[in-house]
Design a protein around this motif. Sequence first.
Motif, short mmCIF file in Angstrom:
data_model
loop_
_atom_site.label_atom_id
_atom_site.label_comp_id
_atom_site.label_asym_id
_atom_site.label_seq_id
_atom_site.Cartn_x
_atom_site.Cartn_y
_atom_site.Cartn_z
N ASP A 1 -23.29 15.06 55.38
CA ASP A 1 -22.70 13.97 55.43
C ASP A 1 -21.77 14.01 54.11
O ASP A 1 -22.22 14.81 53.27
CB ASP A 1 -23.66 12.75 55.33
N ASN B 1 -25.08 14.13 51.37
CA ASN B 1 -26.54 13.52 51.89
C ASN B 1 -26.60 13.29 53.33
O ASN B 1 -26.27 12.26 53.78
CB ASN B 1 -26.92 12.20 51.08
N PRO B 2 -27.20 14.13 54.05
CA PRO B 2 -27.85 15.37 53.49
C PRO B 2 -26.99 16.52 53.26
O PRO B 2 -26.05 16.92 53.90
CB PRO B 2 -28.78 15.81 54.39
MN MN Z 1 -25.96 10.18 54.93
#
Ligand code: MN
Length: 387
Positions: A211, A198-199
């Motif tokens: 991430d 995320n993302p």
């Molecule tokens: Mn993140």
Amino acid sequence: MKLHEFQAKKVLADYLVPVPQGKVAETPAAARDAAHALGGKVVVKAQIHAGGRGKAGGVKVVLGPDEAQRAAAAILGKPLVTKQTGPEGKVVKRVLVEKASEIEQELYLGMLVDREARSVVMMASSEGGMEIEEVASRSPEKILKEWIDPVVGFMPYQANRMADGLGLAKDFGSKLWELGTNLYKAMLGCDASLVEINPLALVAGGFLAVDAKVNLDDNGLFRHPKLAEMRDKAEEDPRESRARDSNLSYVGLQGKIGCMVNGAGLAMATMDLVKLEGAEPANFLDVGGGITSERVAEAFDILMDDQRVEAILVNIFGGIVRCDVIAEGITAATRNRKIDVPLIARLDGTNVEQGRKILEESDLEVTYAANFADAAKKAVEAIGGAS
Ligand code: MN
Ligand code: GDP
């Protein structure tokens, strides 16, 4: 056990999940060198065991080595306070310097164990980036889920359905299948309890894990010595790291009453009673059945070391564990070290007389309780009553 982002990305890359090129740096000068080696725009990212770094200033996109050095200097060695760290924050000891990506869209992709479904559930959302928890509570329909059948794995039709739901172009079905399959292999391969990207960025027609978060199941760690080495003790509650080293089932809490109990159920009930009396426990501690007096001593020492603890409550119902072993452990722990908080004990069950005798023959001052409701009451009185 939690991994740092740079460790998680290394693990995922081994399973062919696409991650940006990057280097870890512990000094601003090293961050500069890393940025120089990578060339062009880079991202400097604080490495702590907590998310929400973007909003807290722990993720900076910069133009080159000079700025990377400055960005690293601004965050290294200082606590970073994010939504997930608590008010005291976490000290940043390393930064990850990565090649910056031209992100077209930010998605969310995660996997975790769904106990009820007895399988891994894959979750995706077009509302990626920060604050996925908010998306989940505000508009749960925006989180797509696919349960992965452990026999057949992540199926192409599931990937197509998910890609479609995310509003992606047609050819992304097969790309998502490939990514999801690799992520699932990574999850099973490391005995992870959670894997999260995320993302998940869309870049130049493909996916990129900008991430990454990986949480490992502690119970599977013995199968992964390489992963176990990635443990960062400095990020953990020191009380919990110590307890883990001694194989004690311990959870650090914020209250003033240190608890030593045998059996998870009794430990929970003890904590409930402390709360009922208007105080808070400093910890959960189940010494378990096969305990030796040495480990009891270590457990007791952890309680005595805890600055929060203003009274110690021992609640033992001897079954497999014997009261004399517990008493021996307590006296051993206090032989060379004066206990400076009141000790309240409720001992019952196997070898209770021997246990009591050992405590009475020591010069410990023990307040005995008749039952565990009484024990909790006396412990709360010992800290000056309910708060
Ligand atoms: Mn993140
Ligand atoms: P978190 O806030 O702790 O979850 O840290 P992330 O690694 O998710 O970064 C937060 C945000 O920074 C991301 O959602 C992106 O918007 C942004 N970001 C991170 N890396 C890059 C990058 O390479 N390029 C661009 N343009 N933005 C990035």
